[in-house]
Each structure stands twice: as structure tokens, then as C-alpha cells.
Design an enzyme around this catalytic site. Structure first.
Site, short mmCIF file in Angstrom:
data_model
loop_
_atom_site.label_atom_id
_atom_site.label_comp_id
_atom_site.label_asym_id
_atom_site.label_seq_id
_atom_site.Cartn_x
_atom_site.Cartn_y
_atom_site.Cartn_z
N GLY A 120 1.01 -1.47 -0.23
CA GLY A 120 -0.20 -0.23 -0.22
C GLY A 120 1.00 1.04 -0.08
N ASN A 121 0.03 1.76 0.19
CA ASN A 121 1.08 3.84 0.43
C ASN A 121 0.27 4.52 1.56
OD1 ASN A 121 -0.91 5.85 -0.92
ND2 ASN A 121 -0.55 3.74 -2.91
N ARG A 122 0.69 5.88 1.58
CA ARG A 122 0.67 6.31 3.09
C ARG A 122 -1.02 7.63 2.00
NH1 ARG A 122 5.31 9.56 4.59
NH2 ARG A 122 4.18 10.51 5.98
N SER A 123 -1.20 7.59 1.15
CA SER A 123 -2.36 8.07 0.76
C SER A 123 -3.44 8.31 2.26
CB SER A 123 -2.81 7.86 -0.45
OG SER A 123 -3.92 8.66 -0.54
#
Ligand code: CTP
Length: 414
Positions: free
Chosen positions: A210-213
Site C-alpha cells: 500500500g501507500n501513505r495516501s
């Protein structure tokens, strides 16, 4: 504007002092109604000094002026911050055993609540049901944020920061407070698709890439577009807890969940069919795991101390939308870049816009501590000629308004 600020018994009451201060600084006439329990956290003298108005919790004070209903009747806006689980339950049931309760029943003004409680209480079915009831009644629920709570625990339950709450209140007050300008309803009749949040690419049934958005910027865009009259489809990949609450409640926003980049791509393409504008604010994973394991990977799956995952490239949704766009459709991308200077940011934005074929691209600088999970953002927007057509900094809502202005200008042929 006359604003009633209800304060209930939670430690986050200290944040509400700052909220009241911000509202008073903006020239609003602020009346604080703390509950008895709230006064254990912050005392009446503080509220009186900050709000510059008398404070009482009792329905028996100031009886000649029928204070128990007068404040509610005269209010332009009522905000409850922090709103405890107990207060939400009382509101849902319509109980009026104190001044705040009678005020809430007497008002026809918009009501906003900023919940604050421990994660277990927020997730309890009783609280969920009360929130649902309030939302159906038109109450705006802002937050809670996720993060460190009063004890050693952390999770969703933190009251939103006062600046963000103020921002939401400004959004509600704007139509009445400001004479309707050109931007008032300038997107009426327009169909807008916005993607928000970060996609999650599964590795096995319990893990993902995943990512930090947080989804905040995309959701702010959806809300701003809907408030300006557009019909909005919001494709939400993973967003932080609480970020979607207002979008769910908005009559002109339809929220559709999307997990992976592939799901997001399918959702966006379908929604884009009859859309005038598509804004890809989501952080889409460039790669997915080639073979997703049906069972949880264990250390035995990778003997020898290392684990190799083969990744395959995901489709570029934005580039595909730009390639297949209908006449009159405006396609907008976002890019988060780690850059050393403003010139580098603009240059990267130009190159990325060109590579993707979008009409506009909004780029912001990110780093370990900048750009994510925060209420603020700063973007430059470049157009198809490579020109910087907008620069905006401030809350994500303010940035959203500026991006929508740029979109409106492009569509008007400016
Ligand atoms: N995007 C997309 N599909 C992808 C990747 C990105 O639609 N598979 C969109 C994003 O939603 C965003 C824009 O493209 O609007 C830019 O995203 P970014 O991740 O910066 O683009 P990349 O092509 O991945 O660029 P880079 O090589 O710099 O990672």
C-alpha cells in the site's frame, strides 16, 4: 454569524479552545455551551475569556430571556466539539436534560459534530447506530481522526484538529456569509468523477502493498465540486478512517469503494462514461503481485531467509482515460514528487502531464514528513501548453477549490 459551540466531557475540549479562538478572530459571535462534565476539563472562565460571551450550562439561568431555547433559535450554526459517545447517544434520542440538549432541540441551524472517544467506543454498534441516525437527520460528522489517544492506545477516535474543523465550518458558512460569487454554483449540471486514497495490492489473504495516501485531498475535491453544484462519483480506494464521512452524507456525492488498482481502473472507466471531468487524485500502485498467494505466506514459504515477490505493472488508468477521452471531457492528474526545488517540481509536472496526456496535472512535493496525512497541501497546476496555470497552498479544501478553478478555466477555454 452567530455560532453555538457545544463542548462535552472529553479531554479534547482543550482543542476546542483553539477552535473558538479561530472563530472569534474571524468576527463570529460565538456562544459556548459546555456540559457539566466538560467543565471538569476546561473551566467557564476560559470559555468566557476566549468567546467574549457569558457561559452557562444551566437551563435555569437567564430565564426571562428563555435562554434554554433562545441560543438555539438564534444560531446560524451549532458545532459540538468534542462530541462524546454519550452526547451522540443523547442527541440521537433527542434528550434535553441540560442547556446543550434544549439548544439542540430548539435549533434549525446546521449541526456539526466532531466525535472524540476511544476506538472501542467509536466502533461500538450503539455509537455506529447513533451516528447513522444523526447523519440521516442531516447532522454533519467531522472525523474522528486516527492516531494516538489519551492512554497508550491509538486508532480512530481522536477529535479532528481545530484548524480542520474550522475549515469544514467555513465551508458550511460560506454560502450564507459570502455573496454568491461566480464560483457559487459554477459546476451545476456537471458530472465529475474523482478517485481518492491509495490502492492496496494483495500479497496473500492478510498482507498487501500500500501507500501513505490518506485520501483527504481527493475527498476535499469531491466535496468542493459537489458544493459547487456538480454531481460527483467518488471512487474511494483505501482512505483513512473518518475521511469519507462527509462525502457519504453529501446528497450530490456517490461513493464507490475500490480496493486494487485494477478495481479502481474498472470503476473509474465505467463512471467516466458520461462524465465531463475526471480527476485522478488516487495514489495508484504501479505494480501488483504477480501471483497472489491463496494462503498466508509463512517463513517456510521462503526458506533461506529472504522472500522474493514478483511484481507486474498495473495499467496506467490516467493515461488510458486521456487516450480514450470523449470530446469535451477534461482529464486531470495528480502527482506527488520528491523534489529539491520548485523548478524541479514544475519540470516534473510538465513531463508527467505530457507522458500521461492529461489536460491538467497538479503536482505537490512530498517527503518523509511532508504532503501525507496532513490537513494542508501545496500544488502547482500545469496545463497542456506546459504553463503553470495555478499555484495553491493551504488546507486541502483550499487547494481543491483552486484546482477546480483551473479546471473551470480550461473548460471555458481560458
Ligand atoms: N495513475 C494512474 N494509474 C497508475 C499510476 C498512476 O492513473 N497505474 C495516476 C495517478 O492517479 C495520478 C497520476 O497518474 O493522477 C500520477 O501518478 P504517479 O504515481 O505520479 O504516476 P507514475 O506514472 O507512477 O509516475 P512515476 O513513474 O513518477 O511513479
Amino acid at each position: 454569524m452567530r455560532i453555538v459551540v457545544g463542548v462535552t466531557g472529553g479531554i479534547a475540549a482543550y482543542k476546542t479552545v483553539q477552535l473558538v479562538r479561530l472563530l472569534v478572530t474571524d468576527g463570529h459571535d460565538v456562544h459556548v455551551i459546555p456540559t457539566e462534565n466538560a467543565l471538569r476539563f476546561v473551566g467557564a472562565p476560559t470559555w468566557e475569556a476566549i468567546s467574549r460571551n457569558p457561559v452557562t450550562t444551566s437551563v435555569h439561568d437567564d430565564v426571562p430571556r428563555v435562554r434554554h431555547v433562545a441560543l438555539g433559535q438564534a444560531a446560524d450554526l451549532v458545532v459540538i466539539a468534542p462530541a462524546t459517545a454519550h452526547t451522540l447517544a443523547k442527541m440521537a434520542a433527542g434528550l434535553a436534560d441540560d442547556l446543550l440538549g434544549t439548544t439542540l432541540l430548539a435549533t434549525t441551524a446546521p449541526v456539526v459534530v466532531a466525535p472524540a472517544m476511544h476506538t472501542e467506543m467509536w466502533r461500538h454498534p450503539a455509537t455506529r447506530a447513533n451516528i447513522e441516525t444523526l447523519r440521516k437527520r442531516g447532522v454533519r460528522v467531522v472525523g474522528p481522526d486516527s492516531g494516538r489517544l489519551t492512554g497508550d492506545d491509538s486508532g480512530p477516535g481522536r477529535m479532528v484538529e481545530p484548524e480542520r474543523l474550522k475549515d469544514e465550518l467555513d465551508g458550511l458558512l460560506r454560502p450564507a456569509a459570502v455573496a454568491p460569487g461566480p464560483a457559487g454554483n459554477d459546476l451545476e449540471g456537471m458530472r465529475v468523477v474523482v478517485s481518492a486514497g491509495g490502492t492496496r495490492e494483495p500479497i496473500d489473504p492478510v498482507r498487501y502493498i500500500g501507500n501513505r495516501s490518506s485520501g483527504r485531498q481527493g475527498v476535499a475535491l469531491a466535496l468542493a465540486a459537489a458544493d459547487r453544484g456538480a454531481e460527483v462519483t467518488l471512487l474511494a480506494a483505501h482512505v483513512e478512517e473518518g475521511v469519507l464521512t462527509e462525502a457519504h452524507a453529501h446528497p450530490r456525492i456517490q461513493v464507490q469503494p475500490a480496493g486494487t488498482a485494477t478495481e479502481l481502473g474498472e470503476g473509474v472507466r465505467t463512471a467516466a462514461g458520461d462524465a465531463d471531468v475526471v480527476v485522478m487524485a488516487a495514489a495508484v500502485a504501479d505494480y501488483r503481485v504477480a501471483e497472489v498467494s491463496e494462503t498466508k505466506l509463512t517463513k517456510d514459504s521462503a526458506p533461506g531467509g529472504g522472500l522474493e515477490l514478483r511484481l507486474v505493472e498495473n495499467e496506467d488508468i490516467l493515461a488510458g482515460l486521456a487516450r480514450d477521452r470523449r470530446a469535451g471531457q477534461t482529464i486531470v492528474g495528480f502527482a506527488a514528487e520528491t523534489v529539491a526545488s520548485d523548478e524541479e517540481l514544475v519540470e516534473r509536472a510538465r513531463r508527467k502531464r505530457e507522458r500521461k496526456g492529461a489536460d491538467l496535472l497538479a503536482a505537490n512535493a512530498v517527503g518523509w514528513s511532508a504532503g501525507f496525512e496532513t490537513p494542508d497541501n501545496a500544488v502547482v497546476v500545469v496545463d497542456a501548453r506546459g504553463e503553470v496555470v495555478a499555484r495553491a497552498g493551504g488546507t486541502k479544501r483550499e487547494v481543491a477549490e483552486a484546482v477546480l478553478d483551473a479546471i473551470a478555466a480550461v473548460r471555458a477555454g481560458a
